[in-house]
Design a protein around this motif. Structure first.
Motif, PDB file in Angstrom:
ATOM      1  N   SER A   1      40.504  31.901  44.987  1.00  0.00           N
ATOM      2  CA  SER A   1      41.459  32.748  44.272  1.00  0.00           C
ATOM      3  C   SER A   1      42.277  33.550  45.275  1.00  0.00           C
ATOM      4  N   LEU A   2      43.442  33.970  44.845  1.00  0.00           N
ATOM      5  CA  LEU A   2      44.363  34.652  45.743  1.00  0.00           C
ATOM      6  C   LEU A   2      43.942  36.094  45.974  1.00  0.00           C
TER       7      LEU A   2
ATOM      8  N   GLY B   1      44.018  29.850  43.412  1.00  0.00           N
ATOM      9  CA  GLY B   1      44.871  29.442  44.520  1.00  0.00           C
ATOM     10  C   GLY B   1      44.256  28.322  45.321  1.00  0.00           C
TER      11      GLY B   1
ATOM     12  N   MET C   1      46.259  39.502  40.991  1.00  0.00           N
ATOM     13  CA  MET C   1      45.200  39.262  41.960  1.00  0.00           C
ATOM     14  C   MET C   1      44.070  38.509  41.283  1.00  0.00           C
ATOM     15  N   GLY C   2      43.493  37.553  41.993  1.00  0.00           N
ATOM     16  CA  GLY C   2      42.412  36.774  41.433  1.00  0.00           C
ATOM     17  C   GLY C   2      42.901  35.498  40.775  1.00  0.00           C
TER      18      GLY C   2
ATOM     19  N   GLU D   1      44.661  40.078  47.482  1.00  0.00           N
ATOM     20  CA  GLU D   1      45.647  41.047  47.030  1.00  0.00           C
ATOM     21  C   GLU D   1      47.024  40.789  47.642  1.00  0.00           C
TER      22      GLU D   1
END
Lengths: 237, 237
Positions: free
Chosen positions: A183-184, A200, A196-197, A186
């Motif tokens: 996951s991406l 990704g 955020m989250g 911040e």
DNA sequence: CCATACTCTTGGTATATACCAGATGGCGAG
DNA sequence: CTCGCCATCTGGTATATACCAAGAGTATGG
């Protein structure tokens, strides 16, 4: 198992998504509207939207709304044809923003390149768009000795690899690639305008010349449903 | 932005996760217990758990609980060293289950191999474990002419590629790989014992011999945080 | 002793509601 | 006309609560 109500919602939404004209400009109605339309709560509706997001059918832009996702971009990280080239070749419109250039030490890059952790490196951070949707946030670190004065030019909108090849005569002979789903964080989420989250995909790449001297290292954070990685190989024993 | 309460929870949990002995047998306390301990709701707590799941730090087994995730497995899909080999090489314990073998037509496979959509193919569906955790559900389709009688043997627990090479003398000369991030569908989720919609990574691979004749095609569904794809390349122009 | 039924625990789904924070676009002041 | 403020949209976060369904272990009956 398949009788959960939110799965009915995904089915109905999926159905509507097949009709390209169902939503104006590829934008879905707001969560509140959809929840009312399907006679449920925003919480449940969001569960359905999250499912479709995971399937790569829709995506959201932070606090702006949900959108139907375009087809994935095909991307071959083993070639160094520039971003602009392969995006254009697929009939899409590329754009690149340089967010930052500086000189810094980045231990993970140094480690991947076999250098001392605190080796200063040229650092370029960019954000890339496809059809005006930000899909990629990347940082690139280049060994200064390989490309002296690189940062002075400031023309990174086009291919950096072409620059390294053309102006510095470098041969990108050896590559070590790693990619994984994550996951991406911040920073990347902020730069891509998503929450955020959000799911990704990370690509890390270390590049060496034919004498196996390190050239550069880069980290790419992609929106998970924006791409499909493609690799074609011959005669690898 | 970073002041959301659930992010505090992820921070505190992340902290605890660093201590290998914090949780017995790598198992987290139940959601209800954690929610009470952090003085919040299960809903919010689940948001935090979902974040950590996305980061690849924890994972869940359907209705059994949350577990801390082991390190990702390094996997080079361009090599045909068998699953058992590279899992063992990384000090982990592999296991394979054959779920199904039959003959069927599968249009996506046929298309990737350049065959007519309804061409019958040998089909083998397997489930793979690392340290007794199911991490991969895969289907493999083989062109019958390349490996006549393949399904009669029934020893697929070991490397299928080794079988194709050894018994049938096939050379896997040409490969087309595609991978992308996509949540797990119902079947894969069931086979891997996770909730439908859990994040996953899909690998598709079409293989040809040196005359460019199709050999086989496979689709792999991985738990997203179970692996890191690694590719090393030399002299690719 | 084994199979079966039950119970307890777990995560999974759902309702109802409230407020927060960033994005957007319109309105009004300069 | 332009700039800046502000109302109003959006999704994002949170509380409180309830019930469902599958896993796991235990008790129970043959």
């Amino acid at each position: 198992m398949s009788d959960a109500y939110y799965l009915h919602l995904t089915d109905r939404l999926r159905e509507q998504l097949k009709d390209p004209d169902a939503f104006e400009e590829g934008r879905l109605p707001s969560e509140r509207v959809l929840a009312e339309r399907f006679d449920t709560t925003r919480v449940t509706l969001r569960q359905a939207l999250g499912q479709l997001e995971g399937e790569g059918r829709i995506h959201r832009s932070n606090r702006r709304g949900w959108f139907v996702s375009p087809p994935r971009l095909d991307y071959d990280p083993t070639r160094d044809s520039g971003f602009n080239d392969y995006v254009t070749a697929q009939g899409r419109r590329p754009r690149t923003e340089v967010l930052l250039t500086d000189v810094q030490a980045y231990p993970p890059a140094a480690q991947a390149l076999g250098l001392a952790a605190q080796t200063p490196l040229y650092h370029i951070r960019r954000r890339r768009f496809v059809d005006e949707r930000a899909v990629l946030s990347e940082s690139m670190w280049v060994v200064p000795e390989r490309a002296p004065g690189l940062l002075e030019e400031g023309q990174f909108g086009v291919s950096l690899w072409a620059e390294l090849r053309g102006r510095y005569g470098l041969t990108l002979a050896h590559r070590e690639l790693r990619f994984y789903s994550e996951s991406l964080g911040e920073q990347a989420a902020r730069e891509l305008g998503v929450a955020m989250g959000s799911p990704g995909l990370t690509v890390r790449r270390a590049t060496f010349d034919e004498q196996h001297r390190p050239i550069g290292y880069d980290e790419e954070r992609w929106l998970h449903n924006a791409l499909c990685i493609t690799v074609t190989l011959k005669n690898k024993p």
